[in-house]
Design a protein around this motif. Structure first.
Motif, PDB file in Angstrom:
ATOM      1  N   MET A   1       0.842  -1.186   0.000  1.00 54.81           N
ATOM      2  CA  MET A   1       0.000   0.000   0.000  1.00 54.81           C
ATOM      3  C   MET A   1       0.889   1.250   0.000  1.00 54.81           C
ATOM      4  SD  MET A   1      -2.876   1.185   2.809  1.00 54.81           S
ATOM      5  CE  MET A   1      -3.712  -0.399   2.712  1.00 54.81           C
ATOM      6  N   ASN A   5      -2.992   5.609  -0.889  1.00 53.69           N
ATOM      7  CA  ASN A   5      -4.019   4.632  -0.550  1.00 53.69           C
ATOM      8  C   ASN A   5      -4.298   4.624   0.946  1.00 53.69           C
ATOM      9  OD1 ASN A   5      -4.347   3.787  -3.189  1.00 53.69           O
ATOM     10  ND2 ASN A   5      -2.886   2.112  -3.017  1.00 53.69           N
ATOM     11  N   ASP A 149      -5.458  -7.477  15.592  1.00 52.59           N
ATOM     12  CA  ASP A 149      -4.820  -8.717  15.154  1.00 52.59           C
ATOM     13  C   ASP A 149      -3.718  -9.166  16.112  1.00 52.59           C
ATOM     14  OD1 ASP A 149      -2.992  -6.715  14.604  1.00 52.59           O
ATOM     15  OD2 ASP A 149      -2.320  -7.579  12.707  1.00 52.59           O
ATOM     16  N   PRO A 211       1.999  -4.452   8.690  1.00 49.08           N
ATOM     17  CA  PRO A 211       0.868  -5.384   8.763  1.00 49.08           C
ATOM     18  C   PRO A 211      -0.430  -4.701   9.189  1.00 49.08           C
ATOM     19  CG  PRO A 211       2.368  -5.740  10.607  1.00 49.08           C
ATOM     20  CD  PRO A 211       3.062  -4.811   9.654  1.00 49.08           C
ATOM     21  N   MET A 213      -1.584  -1.839   8.268  1.00 50.48           N
ATOM     22  CA  MET A 213      -2.246  -1.223   7.121  1.00 50.48           C
ATOM     23  C   MET A 213      -3.208  -2.189   6.443  1.00 50.48           C
ATOM     24  SD  MET A 213       0.332   1.379   5.130  1.00 50.48           S
ATOM     25  CE  MET A 213       1.739   0.287   4.965  1.00 50.48           C
ATOM     26  N   ASP A 214      -2.865  -3.467   6.467  1.00 52.00           N
ATOM     27  CA  ASP A 214      -3.706  -4.462   5.795  1.00 52.00           C
ATOM     28  C   ASP A 214      -4.908  -4.878   6.613  1.00 52.00           C
ATOM     29  OD1 ASP A 214      -2.059  -4.529   3.552  1.00 52.00           O
ATOM     30  OD2 ASP A 214      -0.777  -6.101   4.394  1.00 52.00           O
ATOM     31  N   THR A 215      -4.989  -4.439   7.879  1.00 50.93           N
ATOM     32  CA  THR A 215      -6.101  -4.870   8.731  1.00 50.93           C
ATOM     33  C   THR A 215      -7.146  -3.792   8.968  1.00 50.93           C
ATOM     34  OG1 THR A 215      -5.015  -4.207  10.814  1.00 50.93           O
ATOM     35  CG2 THR A 215      -4.540  -6.432   9.969  1.00 50.93           C
ATOM     36  N   ARG A 217      -9.373  -2.139   7.165  1.00 51.39           N
ATOM     37  CA  ARG A 217     -10.720  -2.341   6.638  1.00 51.39           C
ATOM     38  C   ARG A 217     -11.422  -3.545   7.275  1.00 51.39           C
ATOM     39  NH1 ARG A 217     -12.907   0.635   2.888  1.00 51.39           N
ATOM     40  NH2 ARG A 217     -11.631   1.885   1.450  1.00 51.39           N
ATOM     41  N   ASP A 218     -10.658  -4.450   7.872  1.00 52.71           N
ATOM     42  CA  ASP A 218     -11.259  -5.642   8.466  1.00 52.71           C
ATOM     43  C   ASP A 218     -11.725  -5.423   9.893  1.00 52.71           C
ATOM     44  OD1 ASP A 218     -10.681  -7.083   6.143  1.00 52.71           O
ATOM     45  OD2 ASP A 218      -8.686  -7.621   6.879  1.00 52.71           O
TER      46      ASP A 218
END
Length: 236
Positions: A1, A5, A149, A211, A213-215, A217-218
């Motif tokens: 990302m 973004n 997470d 890591p 950044m990838d969570t 939206r979840d």
């Protein structure tokens, strides 16, 4: 990302009125011509918060503690006594020495430490950490995101230290060891005049930020009734 973004997702989660974070990291060349800052260097970071990059160095930072905690100098001889006997932040000068040794810092390998608001950064290259200036509502979102997470008991910590040590020293050491701890800071009375009365710092080492950044939206920041109520208040 990439940075663009992340900004898009962050503003969608926290609202468009929320301040964007600062990226900080070391470089061989300054990204900006920054005048010398007398006293606490956080007074100079207001420019970075407004979108004007700031480049710190041993010559720019006027505070001996600031030079120490950014890795630009060894511990000045007067620091233990000053922190203990003058500022009264630790009971004895020996406790100050033990505290500084325990940080695990070493001298910076590059001469400049740059603070750049994320929308003014072309990429994350060279980033050591990400600094958020957060109100309680924003801080609740940042902490919850960090906990999402991770069940580690020290996923988010608040440790004793000056503003520059909790933001820079601890984060840089954590990033170097590829650690996971995020830091709540800026409790230090010496730094408080240079941040908002309703703000604290939340710093994420880049090793953890990747890591996370990838969570985003979840986690609860998207699609939950509870956070939407908080977000509306942030946007007010």
């Amino acid at each position: 990302m990439d940075t663009r973004n992340f900004i898009s997702i962050y503003q969608e989660a926290f609202g468009y009125n929320t301040q964007l974070p600062l990226l900080f990291g070391y470089s061989d060349q300054p990204v900006a011509a920054t005048e010398k800052i007398g006293g606490c260097f956080f007074k100079g970071l207001q420019a970075a918060r407004e979108g004007i990059p700031v480049s710190l160095s041993a010559e720019v930072i006027g505070c001996g503690g600031g030079k120490l905690y950014t890795g630009f100098s060894d511990m000045p001889e007067r620091v233990p006594g000053f922190v203990s006997l003058k500022e009264k932040y630790k009971k004895t000068p020996e406790m100050v020495v033990d505290y500084i040794r325990g940080l695990g810092m070493h001298r910076a390998e590059k001469p400049y430490l740059n603070f750049v608001r994320i929308d003014q950064a072309a990429s994350f290259d060279g980033t050591e950490g990400v600094l958020f200036f957060a109100t309680p509502d924003v801080l609740s979102g940042l902490c919850g995101w960090a906990f999402f997470d991770s069940n580690e008991p020290d996923a988010v910590v608040s440790l004793f230290g000056s503003g520059c040590s909790t933001v820079v020293s601890m984060t840089v050491v954590e990033n170097e060891r590829q650690g996971h701890r995020c830091f709540i800071g800026l409790f230090d009375p010496s730094v408080r005049p240079w941040v908002g009365k309703d703000e604290l710092g939340f710093t994420i080492p880049f090793s953890r930020f990747l890591p996370m950044m990838d969570t985003m939206r979840d986690c609860f920041l998207f699609g939950t009734h509870a956070w939407q109520k908080v977000k509306r208040r942030i946007e007010e």
